[in-house]
Structures are given as C-alpha cells and as structure tokens.
Design an enzyme around this catalytic site. Structure first.
Site, mmCIF file in Angstrom:
data_model
loop_
_atom_site.group_PDB
_atom_site.id
_atom_site.type_symbol
_atom_site.label_atom_id
_atom_site.label_comp_id
_atom_site.label_asym_id
_atom_site.label_seq_id
_atom_site.Cartn_x
_atom_site.Cartn_y
_atom_site.Cartn_z
ATOM 1 N N GLY A 130 84.394 6.011 1.023
ATOM 2 C CA GLY A 130 83.178 5.448 0.438
ATOM 3 C C GLY A 130 82.088 5.235 1.486
ATOM 4 N N ILE A 157 94.908 2.148 -5.171
ATOM 5 C CA ILE A 157 95.573 0.923 -4.672
ATOM 6 C C ILE A 157 96.386 0.225 -5.762
ATOM 7 C CG2 ILE A 157 94.054 0.477 -2.694
ATOM 8 C CD1 ILE A 157 92.659 -1.690 -4.489
ATOM 9 N N SER A 169 81.115 -10.357 0.028
ATOM 10 C CA SER A 169 79.705 -10.099 -0.231
ATOM 11 C C SER A 169 78.927 -11.405 -0.248
ATOM 12 C CB SER A 169 79.596 -9.426 -1.601
ATOM 13 O OG SER A 169 78.266 -9.402 -2.042
ATOM 14 N N THR A 179 77.109 -12.109 -2.371
ATOM 15 C CA THR A 179 77.079 -12.494 -3.789
ATOM 16 C C THR A 179 77.966 -13.716 -4.054
ATOM 17 O OG1 THR A 179 77.107 -11.546 -6.011
ATOM 18 C CG2 THR A 179 78.958 -10.987 -4.629
ATOM 19 N N TYR A 191 81.583 -8.579 -11.316
ATOM 20 C CA TYR A 191 81.756 -7.979 -9.978
ATOM 21 C C TYR A 191 81.782 -9.078 -8.910
ATOM 22 C CZ TYR A 191 80.583 -6.222 -5.427
ATOM 23 O OH TYR A 191 80.596 -6.013 -4.079
ATOM 24 N N LYS A 246 84.842 -10.738 -6.105
ATOM 25 C CA LYS A 246 84.769 -11.000 -4.653
ATOM 26 C C LYS A 246 85.168 -12.451 -4.374
ATOM 27 C CE LYS A 246 83.815 -7.015 -3.544
ATOM 28 N NZ LYS A 246 84.678 -6.218 -2.720
ATOM 29 N N PHE A 299 75.607 -8.642 3.648
ATOM 30 C CA PHE A 299 74.336 -8.822 2.945
ATOM 31 C C PHE A 299 73.963 -7.457 2.348
ATOM 32 C CE2 PHE A 299 73.215 -13.278 3.108
ATOM 33 C CZ PHE A 299 74.391 -13.725 3.693
ATOM 34 N N ARG A 323 65.523 -9.994 0.692
ATOM 35 C CA ARG A 323 66.929 -9.758 1.020
ATOM 36 C C ARG A 323 67.084 -9.465 2.515
ATOM 37 N NH1 ARG A 323 66.810 -11.206 -3.431
ATOM 38 N NH2 ARG A 323 67.841 -10.370 -5.292
ATOM 39 N N ARG A 379 64.666 -8.353 -13.102
ATOM 40 C CA ARG A 379 65.980 -7.850 -13.551
ATOM 41 C C ARG A 379 66.884 -9.064 -13.773
ATOM 42 N NH1 ARG A 379 69.122 -3.861 -9.424
ATOM 43 N NH2 ARG A 379 69.113 -5.764 -8.164
ATOM 44 N N GLY A 384 69.653 -11.680 -13.733
ATOM 45 C CA GLY A 384 70.675 -12.025 -12.737
ATOM 46 C C GLY A 384 70.188 -11.998 -11.295
#
Ligand code: NAD
Ligand code: WQD
Length: 336
Positions: A11, A60, A125, A127, A150, A154, A179, A232, A294, A296
């Site tokens: 990835g 996995i 994350s 998040t 999602y 985490k 981040f 951000r 957007r 959220g």
C-alpha cells in the site's frame, strides 16, 4: 538481515516504509491481500532499493495463510498497515470495516502471541482525537470521539493493544498516530493512486492538475480558521516512513511497553494554502470552487510533534513545496 513483517506493505505508506526498511538493512516480509494495491509495487521497491522484499498475497484474516508466513520466517517485529481506510465507505459498510480492520488485527495478534513475536508498530491516526479541543494536539489529549466506523476501528485497535499489554507485559507496542500523509517517493515509482474519486485532498488536486477532474471542490470556507477553510498537518510520506524506522529502533532499545507518538510536522495548512502551494509548483492556477462543508469534517487538526522528536529523534524534513512536487511527479509518471 532482521526480518520485519509488513502487513499492507504494497500500500501507499507501507511501500514507502519498505524502502526505508531496506535502506536501514532490514528485510521486509510483505503480507497484503492486494485489495487496495498492486503486486508490481514489489518490483518498484526492488527497483528503488536493489533489494526485493519477500511478498505473500495473504489476507490477515486468513489464519492458516498467516501462520505459514510466521513458520517460514524468524520475524523480529511487525509493522501493521493492513486495513481499509475510506471514511465515507466505512459509514455505508461498517461491518466490513470492523471485520477487516479489527478481526484482522486480532487474528494477527493471536498468531504473534503463538510465535512469541512481541514487537508491533500499529498505523493509528489523528482521527482517534475526534474533534480536538486544542491544537496543536498532544498525545495526552483525549481519544475516542470518532464520528465514523473507520476512525472507531483505529480507536478500538489502540484499546485492544493496550489491553493486550496489560494481560502480557512482554509486548512492546508503538501506536503511531499519523496526521495527513501526502507526497510520493521522489523516483515517482510509488505513491498514492486511489481507485475512483479520491476522498483525500492531495490526490484530488493532482487529478485536477492532470485533467481527470475539472476543478477541486473546496469543502467549506466558513470554518473558524484564518481563511475559513479546513486546516491540517500534511506530512511527506517519506518522512512518515522514516518515522517507522525511528519507532522500530525505539522498540529495539526497550524491553516492553505501549509507546504512543504523533507523526506530523506541527504545521497547519489550510485547503487554500494547499491550492496556492500546488499552483506554484504547477506553474498555473489550479481551478477550484467553494462548495458546502463535507459531513464529519473538523475545522483544524495539527500535531504537537515534540514527543516523537525527543524520544524517537524523529523530525519531518520535507516542506510543503516538496510534498506538492513529489505528488505531482508521481501523478505525471502514472500516465507514462
Ligand atoms: P493503503 O490502502 O494504500 O494500504 C493498505 C494496504 O493494506 C493495501 O495494500 C491493502 O491491499 C492492504 N489490506 C487491506 N486489508 C487487508 C487484509 N485484510 N489483509 C491483507 N492486506 C490488507 O492505505 P495507506 O494510506 O497506506 O494506509 C496504511 C495504514 O495507515 C492503514 O491502516 C490506514 O488506516 C492508516 N492511516 C492512513 C492514513 C492516510 O491518510 N493514508 C492516515 C492515518 C492512518
Ligand atoms: C483534508 C482537508 C477537507 C478533499 C482523512 C481521514 C483521516 C485520515 C486522513 C486515515 C479537509 C478538504 C478534501 C476535497 C477538500 N485517514 N478537502 N476537498 O479529512 O483531514 O482526514 O484522511 O486515518 O482519518 O478522515 O483528509 O485529505 O480528506 O481532507 O476541500 O476534495 O481538505 O475538507 O479540510 P482529512 P482529507
């Protein structure tokens, strides 16, 4: 050569980390089900480094398949990237996310325990901080206020790893809270090439620049930020990859524990700052339109990176211009 199991290693972040692992003399053993990446990434890692990582197309969730990998290699540590990461999709199919990310991680941890592999670095994350009360965000800030499945995966995995450590204090765990990763390897051979319409800002920008999309939608300009657009902490993916090597060295230097670090630059840029910086690299203005917020999204999110600097010796090196240059270089090479 010390063997490091890298789940999700083909990835975006995993591939860059494999490059840095090889540069530091480790041999990555990649396990990836290729749900969001391609096997030819292995060739590209070899092209960049001169060393071919070992690759297994294994999920996995596949206990037998993963056990075989542990049987075949003496694994020193696991860097666990494998996971699904699309926020919007996770709202539509939460069970898929909980199964893949959480059950997959539990399966991996069971096997690690069985083979007495106790060092793990987990891709967490920013998040997990939800909508932070204060910026810059320190690792001690409260976690758990995530608004989508999602993000919750985490947070839950962090909690699972902390519980695991309580039950077995020989585990040596690093939770790395990333981040906003952007950029690509400067060769342009590896980078982020999302399927379909990009969710994240930088891949959307590069697709506008190359002409796949007509303009960028800027999600809201009425936030409580200097120019009204979301702020951000963008970090070059190569810096992020180096952060994993620093965390691995930290795990090698201690016997056990749960070590939590932010990986960011400590600098916040707005969406319009990003448009400006990218336009300057492009040499022409990037077309954009201001649209509604957007759902959220939060107004601002950037790291206090001092803990990672003090304890890991990690400091991001690449600036915003380099992030834009390398993202653009990768996008252009995709079409060649
Ligand atoms: P990515 O989708 O490019 O990489 C994840 C890899 O995991 C993919 O190659 C995919 O095929 C693989 N994978 C997914 N489920 C799997 C499974 N069940 N078995 C085996 N392989 C599986 O994403 P990325 O951006 O490189 O992110 C890596 C990790 O970092 C993820 O856990 C992600 O949640 C986390 N993270 C990413 C960001 C970001 O903005 N990119 C930010 C914070 C955290
Ligand atoms: C950045 C800024 C948008 C796209 C997400 C996940 C987070 C983490 C990283 C994994 C925001 C604005 C974006 C666009 C825009 N992933 N934007 N137009 O939302 O900070 O974080 O990716 O853990 O969990 O939520 O990143 O790149 O989507 O957005 O205006 O087309 O760009 O509103 O202010 P975000 P992002």
């Amino acid at each position: 050569m010390k063997k490091i199991l890298v789940t999700g290693g083909t990835g975006y972040i995993g591939s860059h980390t494999c490059v840095e692992l090889i540069k530091q003399g480790y041999l990555p053993i990649i396990v990836d089900n290729l749900s969001n990446s391609k096997e030819n990434v292995v060739d590209k890692i070899e092209k960049i480094t001169g060393t071919r990582p070992i690759f297994y197309k294994v999920d996995i969730l596949d206990e037998k398949g993963l056990t075989k990998v542990f049987e075949q290699h003496d694994i020193q540590a696991v860097i666990h990237f494998a996971g699904l990461k699309a926020v919007g999709e996770s709202v539509k199919v939460p069970l898929k996310y909980y199964n893949n990310n959480i059950t997959g991680t539990v399966n991996l941890l069971e096997i690690m325990k069985r083979f007495n592999v106790k060092n793990i670095i987990f891709s967490s994350s920013a998040t997990v901080y939800g909508d932070p009360k204060e910026v810059p965000i320190k690792e001690t800030a409260p976690t758990g206020g995530c608004t989508n499945p999602y993000g919750k995966t985490k947070y839950f995995i962090e909690e699972i790893l902390k519980d695991l450590y309580v039950s077995d204090p020989t585990f040596n765990i690093a939770l790395l809270r990333y981040f906003n990763p952007v950029g690509a390897h400067e060769s342009g051979l590896i980078g982020e090439n999302p399927n379909g319409i990009p969710n994240n800002l930088m891949p959307y920008i590069t697709q506008v620049a190359i002409g796949i999309r007509p303009y960028l939608n800027v999600f809201g300009n009425d936030y409580d930020t200097p120019d009204g657009t979301g702020v951000r902490d963008y970090i070059h993916v190569v810096d992020l990859a180096v952060g994993h090597i620093c965390a691995l060295k930290k795990l090698e230097s201690v016997t056990s524990g749960v070590h939590i670090y932010n990986l960011g630059t400590g600098i916040g840029y707005s969406v319009l700052d990003m448009v400006k910086a990218f336009s300057s690299v492009l040499g022409r203005p990037l077309p954009y339109k201001i649209v509604d917020r957007r759902a959220g999204d939060i107004a601002k999110c950037w790291a206090d990176p001092t803990k990672a600097e003090k304890e890991l010796g990690f400091k991001a090196r690449f600036d915003l211009r380099k992030m834009c240059e390398d993202s653009w270089n990768f996008q252009q090479k995709l079409d060649e």
